[in-house]
Design a protein around this motif. Structure first.
Motif, PDB file in Angstrom:
ATOM      1  N   GLY A 275     -39.307 -71.162   4.296  1.00 55.52           N
ATOM      2  CA  GLY A 275     -40.447 -72.058   4.063  1.00 55.52           C
ATOM      3  C   GLY A 275     -41.729 -71.469   4.621  1.00 55.52           C
ATOM      4  N   ILE A 276     -41.647 -70.865   5.807  1.00 53.78           N
ATOM      5  CA  ILE A 276     -42.840 -70.248   6.423  1.00 53.78           C
ATOM      6  C   ILE A 276     -43.363 -69.129   5.525  1.00 53.78           C
ATOM      7  N   LEU A 277     -42.442 -68.278   5.081  1.00 51.92           N
ATOM      8  CA  LEU A 277     -42.857 -67.159   4.227  1.00 51.92           C
ATOM      9  C   LEU A 277     -43.519 -67.673   2.953  1.00 51.92           C
ATOM     10  N   LYS A 278     -42.940 -68.736   2.396  1.00 53.19           N
ATOM     11  CA  LYS A 278     -43.531 -69.291   1.170  1.00 53.19           C
ATOM     12  C   LYS A 278     -44.918 -69.861   1.463  1.00 53.19           C
ATOM     13  N   ALA A 279     -45.054 -70.546   2.591  1.00 53.06           N
ATOM     14  CA  ALA A 279     -46.362 -71.105   2.944  1.00 53.06           C
ATOM     15  C   ALA A 279     -47.389 -69.988   3.105  1.00 53.06           C
ATOM     16  N   LEU A 280     -46.923 -68.835   3.595  1.00 55.48           N
ATOM     17  CA  LEU A 280     -47.832 -67.705   3.805  1.00 55.48           C
ATOM     18  C   LEU A 280     -48.151 -66.966   2.503  1.00 55.48           C
ATOM     19  N   GLY A 281     -47.494 -67.381   1.415  1.00 56.57           N
ATOM     20  CA  GLY A 281     -47.822 -66.778   0.127  1.00 56.57           C
ATOM     21  C   GLY A 281     -46.742 -65.887  -0.456  1.00 56.57           C
ATOM     22  N   ALA A 282     -45.519 -65.976   0.085  1.00 58.43           N
ATOM     23  CA  ALA A 282     -44.434 -65.160  -0.474  1.00 58.43           C
ATOM     24  C   ALA A 282     -43.938 -65.795  -1.765  1.00 58.43           C
ATOM     25  N   LYS A 283     -43.917 -65.010  -2.828  1.00 57.31           N
ATOM     26  CA  LYS A 283     -43.406 -65.512  -4.104  1.00 57.31           C
ATOM     27  C   LYS A 283     -41.878 -65.412  -4.098  1.00 57.31           C
TER      28      LYS A 283
END
Lengths: 368, 234
Positions: A275-283
């Motif tokens: 979730g953190i990675l996605k929030a940071l913009g990870a597709k």
């Protein structure tokens, strides 16, 4: 930075990482050891065949097999009369059976064999002179802790060990032909397993093989030394190929299951991190990429461990049972085994990777 | 006029502009109206606090402004980008550069050091260079000497300050903070809020902070209150 994250993730759960790589490594070792054993045993047999000095082999069938007493010994003097045949000698091959199913007792007329190819290179003791004498090669002596002069019971017969020879000539265990024929019911009529032929001119081998096959009309099959040695290869033994295929398939399945389990638990455990990675913009592809890279590292580590384990297994086998099993190192199979491990690992990473990629960022961030 | 009907002068003035924003979740067979027509304007360089009771829609607004969830209807413009028509991939791209998040639970990656937690935000955004004044920001945050530590070796206050550094490293248009002091003691809360205010004043960083704590809200330039999915008094 993604690579660093991958390595740190693997380091963070190092026990799981190590066990996962170890299991993949065991599978790689199994493949390498199986191939090494197959080649080792075949090369060992080929080496012993080469050590006889024969130019042509004659045996009942066309395929690779050990046949016990299917050839009438009268073919030997018949062949000696043929043009360009300098020498011919019969060999009776009898598997020991039981725990030593791959080991054979080889009966040959000792005096004739000495004349045929120079005989045996003795390391200790002497060649058989008595009907009950037995000689073994250094590997068999080492494995069974034998010493010259002792009695060796084989095929329910008390043989006397007269000498230990250097390996690579005819067979691991050699006894006088007549005694072996009598022991195994191949004396009346006298039968043997195969006939070795030495030509007056080895350059005529191809022509003489054809001549002998025409002459023998299928009663025996003559093959050249080159073709005979060629039969000692994995590709000529369908059963062995099938076995290797099954083992390889199992390696892929085990690699898949192990990596699948490791990656699946990692995804569950790292829900919030995803979730953190996605929030940071990870597709989604970045999330899949991270898990795929972890799987690749596991497969590569497993492959390296597997190669080291294969060396250890070879060393152990050669120490404990050098006569029963011969293993060779198969570096040409390292990339193949690595590719198999990698294939299994990548398959194992697909579902967890997709599951992670599909996770909702908000739900993942709220995960406790 | 711009394509979404807003005046260009409004776009320049307001970095966040929300008009009649609605968000409806489907929970089982029931529609839950989390936002029922929110209107909000946040000026460039403003520090805004959004307060309200639980269930008022603060977090939903936070998620939509941050591009983590799509709006159901209405206009949401963040630094010139209308979020309504964006696909998930486009919202993900928007998050990389337009928005910096600070969460209540810090949400640092536990396997990476503080430095790498900041670095991965840059890496995911495809940015290789840190802002020229970023060392100064790190000193302001008081974590310059703690960058090689992993989160487990940092206090809650330090972790939250690393999270702020991570949120700022890509120079986002807005810093979104969701209960940033919710897990901190009073001293650390004051320190974090003081730093946020300092960053807002010295660097002109626009900040939208969700909180239910009036003392935290007092650090902001302006406070708006949400209730039942709407802005109170709007």
């Amino acid at each position: 930075m993604i690579n660093k994250l991958v390595l740190e993730n693997l380091k963070h759960r190092w026990v799981r990482t190590f066990l996962c790589a170890l299991v993949v490594g065991v599978q790689v070792m199994s493949i390498l050891t199986l191939i090494g054993l197959s080649r080792g045993l075949l090369q060992d047999s080929a080496q012993r065949a080469k050590g006889t000095g024969a130019d042509i082999w004659l045996k009942p069938g066309a395929s690779f097999s050990i046949s016990t007493g299917q050839v009438n010994e009268k073919f030997v003097p018949f062949l000696r009369k043929q043009p360009h045949v300098a020498k011919a000698i019969g060999v009776l091959i009898v598997p020991l059976g039981g725990a030593e199913i791959l080991t054979t007792l080889n009966g040959v007329d000792i005096a004739e064999f000495k004349a045929f190819g120079g005989g045996f290179r003795m390391l200790q003791g002497k060649e058989p002179t008595d009907p009950n004498d037995l000689i073994v090669d250094e590997y068999y002596a080492q494995q069974h802790k034998l010493h010259v002069g002792q009695e060796v019971p084989l095929l329910k017969h008390p043989w006397h060990l007269s000498g230990i020879m250097q390996g690579g000539t005819l067979g691991r265990l050699v006894v006088p032909l007549r005694t072996l024929q009598l022991l195994t019911g191949n004396a009346e009529p006298a039968r043997i397993s195969q006939i070795l032929v030495k030509l007056d001119d080895p350059n005529r081998t191809v022509e003489e093989v054809k001549t002998l096959n025409d002459l023998l009309q299928g009663n025996l099959t003559a093959i050249s030394y080159r073709d005979f040695i060629g039969q000692f290869s994995i590709s000529n033994i369908p059963q062995l190929q099938a076995f290797i295929g099954v083992m390889t398939g199992m390696a892929v399945v085990v690699g898949f299951l192990v990596v699948f389990l490791a990656m699946y638990t990692a995804v569950l455990e790292r829900t919030r991190e995803i979730g953190i990675l996605k929030a940071l913009g990870a597709k989604p592809r970045v999330i899949v990429d991270i898990l795929v890279r972890e799987a690749i590292v596991l497969a590569v580590a497993g492959c390296l461990i597997g190669i080291v384990l294969a060396f250890a297994a070879k060393s152990l086998i050669m120490q404990l049972v050098p006569a029963s099993l011969q293993v060779v190192t198969v570096p040409d199979w390292w990339p193949i085994a690595g590719a198999i491990a990698l294939g299994g690992a990548l398959l194992g990473a697909i579902y967890p990777g997709l599951k992670a990629a599909r996770q909702d960022a908000i739900e993942a961030l709220a995960y406790e | 006029m711009s394509r979404d009907g807003l005046q260009n002068s409004d776009l320049d003035r307001f970095i966040i502009r929300v008009r009649d924003l609605r968000k409806t979740y489907r929970v089982g067979e029931v529609d839950v109206h989390a936002l029922r027509g929110v209107n909000l304007e946040v000026g460039r360089g403003e520090f805004l606090a959004v307060v309200g009771p639980s269930g008022s829609g603060k977090s939903t607004l936070f998620h939509i402004l941050g591009g983590l969830a799509p709006p159901t209807a209405g206009e949401v413009n963040i630094d010139g980008v209308d979020l309504l028509g964006l696909t998930e991939n486009e919202r993900t791209d928007m998050r990389k550069r337009k928005v910096g998040f600070v969460f209540q639970k810090y949400n640092l990656l536990p396997t990476l050091s503080a430095r790498d937690n900041i670095g991965i935000a840059q890496s995911l955004a495809g940015i290789t260079q840190q802002p020229s004044d970023f060392d100064e920001t790190l000193r302001t945050l008081g974590i310059y000497g703690r960058l090689d530590h992993k989160p487990r070796a940092l206090s809650g206050g330090e972790q939250q300050r690393v999270a702020i550094a991570r949120a700022l490293v890509n120079q986002p248009a807005i810093l979104l903070a969701d209960e940033p002091t919710g897990n901190l003691d009073t001293a650390n809360s004051d320190a974090v809020l003081g730093i946020m205010r300092q960053l807002n004043k010295t660097k002109g960083q626009t900040i939208l902070m969700i909180t239910h704590n009036p003392e935290a809200a007092a650090f902001a330039d302006r406070t708006v209150t949400m209730r039942d999915g709407r802005m109170e008094g709007a």
